[in-house]
Design a protein around this motif. Structure first.
Motif, PDB file in Angstrom:
ATOM      1  N   LEU A  27       0.857  -1.182   0.000  1.00  0.00           N
ATOM      2  CA  LEU A  27       0.000   0.000   0.000  1.00  0.00           C
ATOM      3  C   LEU A  27       0.895   1.235   0.000  1.00  0.00           C
ATOM      4  O   LEU A  27       1.988   1.217   0.559  1.00  0.00           O
ATOM      5  CB  LEU A  27      -0.912   0.010   1.225  1.00  0.00           C
ATOM      6  CG  LEU A  27      -1.884  -1.161   1.369  1.00  0.00           C
ATOM      7  CD1 LEU A  27      -2.714  -1.006   2.637  1.00  0.00           C
ATOM      8  CD2 LEU A  27      -2.774  -1.289   0.156  1.00  0.00           C
ATOM      9  N   ALA A  28       0.425   2.296  -0.607  1.00  0.00           N
ATOM     10  CA  ALA A  28       1.185   3.542  -0.627  1.00  0.00           C
ATOM     11  C   ALA A  28       1.397   4.034   0.806  1.00  0.00           C
ATOM     12  O   ALA A  28       0.509   3.871   1.661  1.00  0.00           O
ATOM     13  CB  ALA A  28       0.463   4.595  -1.457  1.00  0.00           C
ATOM     14  N   THR A  31      -1.385   5.786   2.728  1.00  0.00           N
ATOM     15  CA  THR A  31      -2.484   4.874   3.048  1.00  0.00           C
ATOM     16  C   THR A  31      -2.124   4.016   4.250  1.00  0.00           C
ATOM     17  O   THR A  31      -2.959   3.782   5.133  1.00  0.00           O
ATOM     18  CB  THR A  31      -2.825   3.988   1.836  1.00  0.00           C
ATOM     19  OG1 THR A  31      -3.116   4.831   0.713  1.00  0.00           O
ATOM     20  CG2 THR A  31      -4.025   3.098   2.115  1.00  0.00           C
ATOM     21  N   GLU A  83      -8.803   0.252   3.789  1.00  0.00           N
ATOM     22  CA  GLU A  83      -9.236   1.498   3.153  1.00  0.00           C
ATOM     23  C   GLU A  83     -10.282   2.203   4.011  1.00  0.00           C
ATOM     24  O   GLU A  83     -10.263   3.431   4.135  1.00  0.00           O
ATOM     25  CB  GLU A  83      -9.773   1.228   1.739  1.00  0.00           C
ATOM     26  CG  GLU A  83      -8.761   0.594   0.796  1.00  0.00           C
ATOM     27  CD  GLU A  83      -7.556   1.462   0.476  1.00  0.00           C
ATOM     28  OE1 GLU A  83      -7.588   2.689   0.732  1.00  0.00           O
ATOM     29  OE2 GLU A  83      -6.573   0.914  -0.051  1.00  0.00           O
ATOM     30  N   ASP A 128      -1.961   6.283  -4.322  1.00  0.00           N
ATOM     31  CA  ASP A 128      -2.426   4.955  -4.727  1.00  0.00           C
ATOM     32  C   ASP A 128      -2.625   4.889  -6.242  1.00  0.00           C
ATOM     33  O   ASP A 128      -2.261   3.896  -6.877  1.00  0.00           O
ATOM     34  CB  ASP A 128      -3.723   4.584  -4.006  1.00  0.00           C
ATOM     35  CG  ASP A 128      -3.497   4.143  -2.572  1.00  0.00           C
ATOM     36  OD1 ASP A 128      -2.428   3.575  -2.286  1.00  0.00           O
ATOM     37  OD2 ASP A 128      -4.392   4.368  -1.735  1.00  0.00           O
ATOM     38  N   SER A 144       6.262  -0.233  -2.207  1.00  0.00           N
ATOM     39  CA  SER A 144       6.285   1.153  -1.746  1.00  0.00           C
ATOM     40  C   SER A 144       7.672   1.558  -1.260  1.00  0.00           C
ATOM     41  O   SER A 144       8.558   0.723  -1.075  1.00  0.00           O
ATOM     42  CB  SER A 144       5.272   1.348  -0.609  1.00  0.00           C
ATOM     43  OG  SER A 144       5.771   0.830   0.597  1.00  0.00           O
TER      44      SER A 144
END
Length: 182
Positions: A27-28, A31, A83, A128, A144
């Motif tokens: 995940l970025a 995030t 999320e 993202d 990432s």
């Protein structure tokens, strides 16, 4: 290390920490930060909506972490929880900011809070989106900055990313050579 990746290996298979590391490097970073804050909020407050998301995650992690088989594609069923937590943390941060700015200046608080909210949302969504766009069509090759970036694609999860990334091409090649109607 390539680990055994069958359910029957249990804890002797792919390590239980697989999905924790997967979350951090797939995940970025914004995030990951927002989801971590959201997780802390949910654990701390444990309101009914939090309990639903925490239960979803707990059952999912228990089932998939005990199994010896772990694949990135399994993560898709729990990704929405991360999320949601990221969105929750972001909303709470904006509420706090709006209240803090409102105490400083009643006139300027709403526009400043909205600008900050728009920038933060653009960063969350934009990082993202950039990760996806920059790695198309092999989206899963993204690692990432927390995992060292693209230089570490062969370090993190090669059984998920490398072995799955050429699947489409492999099927096309077999189809070229298959007998008619196969």
């Amino acid at each position: 290390t390539l680990y055994n990746n069958l359910p029957s290996y249990g804890l002797r298979g792919t390590p239980p920490w697989f999905y924790v590391v997967f979350t951090a490097v797939k995940l970025a970073p914004p995030t990951v930060l927002a989801a971590s804050l959201g997780l802390a909020l949910a654990i701390g407050r444990r309101r009914p909506a939090h309990v639903v998301v925490l239960s979803w995650m707990a059952v999912w992690f228990l089932v998939f972490s005990v199994s010896g088989a772990k694949w990135g594609r399994f993560y898709q069923t729990v990704l929405p929880a991360f999320e949601l937590l990221a969105g929750h943390a972001t909303e709470r941060a904006f509420t706090w900011l709006r209240r803090a700015l409102g105490r400083l200046s009643r006139d300027a608080s709403v526009p400043v809070a909205r600008v900050v909210a728009a920038i933060a949302i653009a960063i969350l969504v934009g990082t993202d989106a950039w990760a996806s766009a920059s790695h198309a069509p092999n989206y899963r090759m993204y690692v990432s900055a927390l995992g060292g970036g693209s230089a570490n694609v062969d370090y993190f999860f090669p059984h998920c990313d490398y072995f799955d990334s050429g699947f489409r091409e492999a099927v096309e090649e077999v189809a070229k050579r298959a007998e008619p109607g196969a």
